[in-house]
Write an enzyme that holds these catalytic residues in place. Structure first.
Site, PDB file in Angstrom:
ATOM      1  N   ASN A  51     -18.078  25.873 -60.250  1.00 33.27           N
ATOM      2  CA  ASN A  51     -16.910  25.215 -60.841  1.00 33.27           C
ATOM      3  C   ASN A  51     -15.910  26.261 -61.332  1.00 33.27           C
ATOM      4  OD1 ASN A  51     -18.977  25.679 -62.808  1.00 33.27           O
ATOM      5  ND2 ASN A  51     -18.044  24.221 -64.220  1.00 33.27           N
ATOM      6  N   GLU A  53     -12.687  26.271 -63.718  1.00 34.04           N
ATOM      7  CA  GLU A  53     -11.851  25.509 -64.658  1.00 34.04           C
ATOM      8  C   GLU A  53     -10.490  26.170 -64.839  1.00 34.04           C
ATOM      9  OE1 GLU A  53     -14.269  24.972 -68.166  1.00 34.04           O
ATOM     10  OE2 GLU A  53     -15.569  23.564 -67.094  1.00 34.04           O
ATOM     11  N   CYS A  62     -14.669  21.315 -58.966  1.00 35.86           N
ATOM     12  CA  CYS A  62     -16.132  21.171 -59.047  1.00 35.86           C
ATOM     13  C   CYS A  62     -16.835  22.103 -58.060  1.00 35.86           C
ATOM     14  CB  CYS A  62     -16.546  19.748 -58.715  1.00 35.86           C
ATOM     15  SG  CYS A  62     -16.162  18.533 -59.987  1.00 35.86           S
ATOM     16  N   GLU A  64     -19.475  21.530 -56.162  1.00 41.65           N
ATOM     17  CA  GLU A  64     -19.865  20.913 -54.888  1.00 41.65           C
ATOM     18  C   GLU A  64     -18.698  20.919 -53.902  1.00 41.65           C
ATOM     19  OE1 GLU A  64     -20.178  19.736 -57.951  1.00 41.65           O
ATOM     20  OE2 GLU A  64     -21.936  18.459 -58.181  1.00 41.65           O
ATOM     21  N   CYS A  95     -20.460  14.402 -59.507  1.00 41.71           N
ATOM     22  CA  CYS A  95     -19.540  13.369 -60.007  1.00 41.71           C
ATOM     23  C   CYS A  95     -19.095  12.469 -58.849  1.00 41.71           C
ATOM     24  CB  CYS A  95     -18.339  14.018 -60.688  1.00 41.71           C
ATOM     25  SG  CYS A  95     -17.165  14.776 -59.549  1.00 41.71           S
ATOM     26  N   CYS A  98     -16.926  14.107 -56.118  1.00 41.69           N
ATOM     27  CA  CYS A  98     -17.705  14.949 -55.194  1.00 41.69           C
ATOM     28  C   CYS A  98     -18.527  14.087 -54.242  1.00 41.69           C
ATOM     29  CB  CYS A  98     -18.610  15.895 -55.972  1.00 41.69           C
ATOM     30  SG  CYS A  98     -17.686  17.218 -56.775  1.00 41.69           S
TER      31      CYS A  98
HETATM   32  N1  THU Z   1     -18.466  19.719 -62.595  1.00 42.25           N
HETATM   33  C1  THU Z   1     -18.902  20.140 -61.365  1.00 42.25           C
HETATM   34  O1  THU Z   1     -18.759  21.315 -61.005  1.00 42.25           O
HETATM   35  N2  THU Z   1     -19.479  19.229 -60.564  1.00 42.25           N
HETATM   36  C2  THU Z   1     -19.647  17.905 -60.846  1.00 42.25           C
HETATM   37  O2  THU Z   1     -20.100  17.139 -60.014  1.00 42.25           O
HETATM   38  C3  THU Z   1     -19.281  17.413 -62.173  1.00 42.25           C
HETATM   39  C4  THU Z   1     -18.601  18.368 -63.072  1.00 42.25           C
HETATM   40  C5  THU Z   1     -17.824  20.689 -63.473  1.00 42.25           C
HETATM   41  C6  THU Z   1     -16.365  20.445 -63.703  1.00 42.25           C
HETATM   42  C7  THU Z   1     -16.141  21.079 -65.041  1.00 42.25           C
HETATM   43  O3  THU Z   1     -15.857  22.459 -64.834  1.00 42.25           O
HETATM   44  C8  THU Z   1     -17.475  20.971 -65.758  1.00 42.25           C
HETATM   45  O4  THU Z   1     -18.429  20.658 -64.740  1.00 42.25           O
HETATM   46  C9  THU Z   1     -17.515  19.899 -66.832  1.00 42.25           C
HETATM   47  O5  THU Z   1     -17.085  18.685 -66.331  1.00 42.25           O
END
Ligand code: THU
Length: 140
Positions: A51, A53, A62, A64, A95, A98
């Protein structure tokens, strides 16, 4: 699709190591929730993502979807399995956004793991049983 037990244990370990390495590189200074993903193609190539941010929170990416993007950029569209690693217990699942992106590329195994060794095996179809499909764009 292969049965989960057909996934070679060495391949699973390789994917977990790749996902861990990606998670170690996560850029998650805002949530501090680090995610790593590793995708293996039907011909054994591994692509990973973490991920990423952003201070403008809505721009965060994300793990994935970043793994899928890496595979697609390399011309690989057929996958056998995806490993997702988080620090959650039980291991957290992708999520909804994804899941919709994964379903674009068919059905394959999804292994949810965490750093303390908990594992849960599922599939893209199980995670996204009623997806939006491109067929709908061709009209009635
Ligand atoms: N996140 C992912 O990388 N994958 C997911 O399927 C859900 C959330 C990350 C996004 C963000 O950087 C952190 O997790 C918190 O939501």
């Amino acid at each position: 699709m292969q049965e989960p037990h057909d996934l070679h244990p060495e391949l699973v370990e390789r994917l977990i190591r790749a996902a861990e390495a990606a998670r170690d590189n996560a850029h998650a200074p805002y949530s501090r929730y680090r995610v790593g993903a590793a995708l293996v193609t039907t011909d054994g190539r591994v692509f990973s993502g973490c991920n990423v941010e952003n201070a403008s929170f809505g721009l965060s990416l994300c793990a994935e979807r970043n793994a899928v993007a890496a595979a697609i950029a390399a011309g690989e569209r057929q996958y056998t399995a995806l490993v997702v690693i988080t620090d959650s217990s039980p291991p957290e699942a992708p999520c909804g956004a994804c899941r919709q992106v994964l379903v674009e590329f068919g059905d394959f195994h999804v292994l949810l793991v965490n750093a303390v060794g908990e594992r849960h095996t599922t599939t893209v179809a199980e995670l996204q049983p009623r997806p939006f499909r491109g067929d709908a764009l061709r009209g009635p």
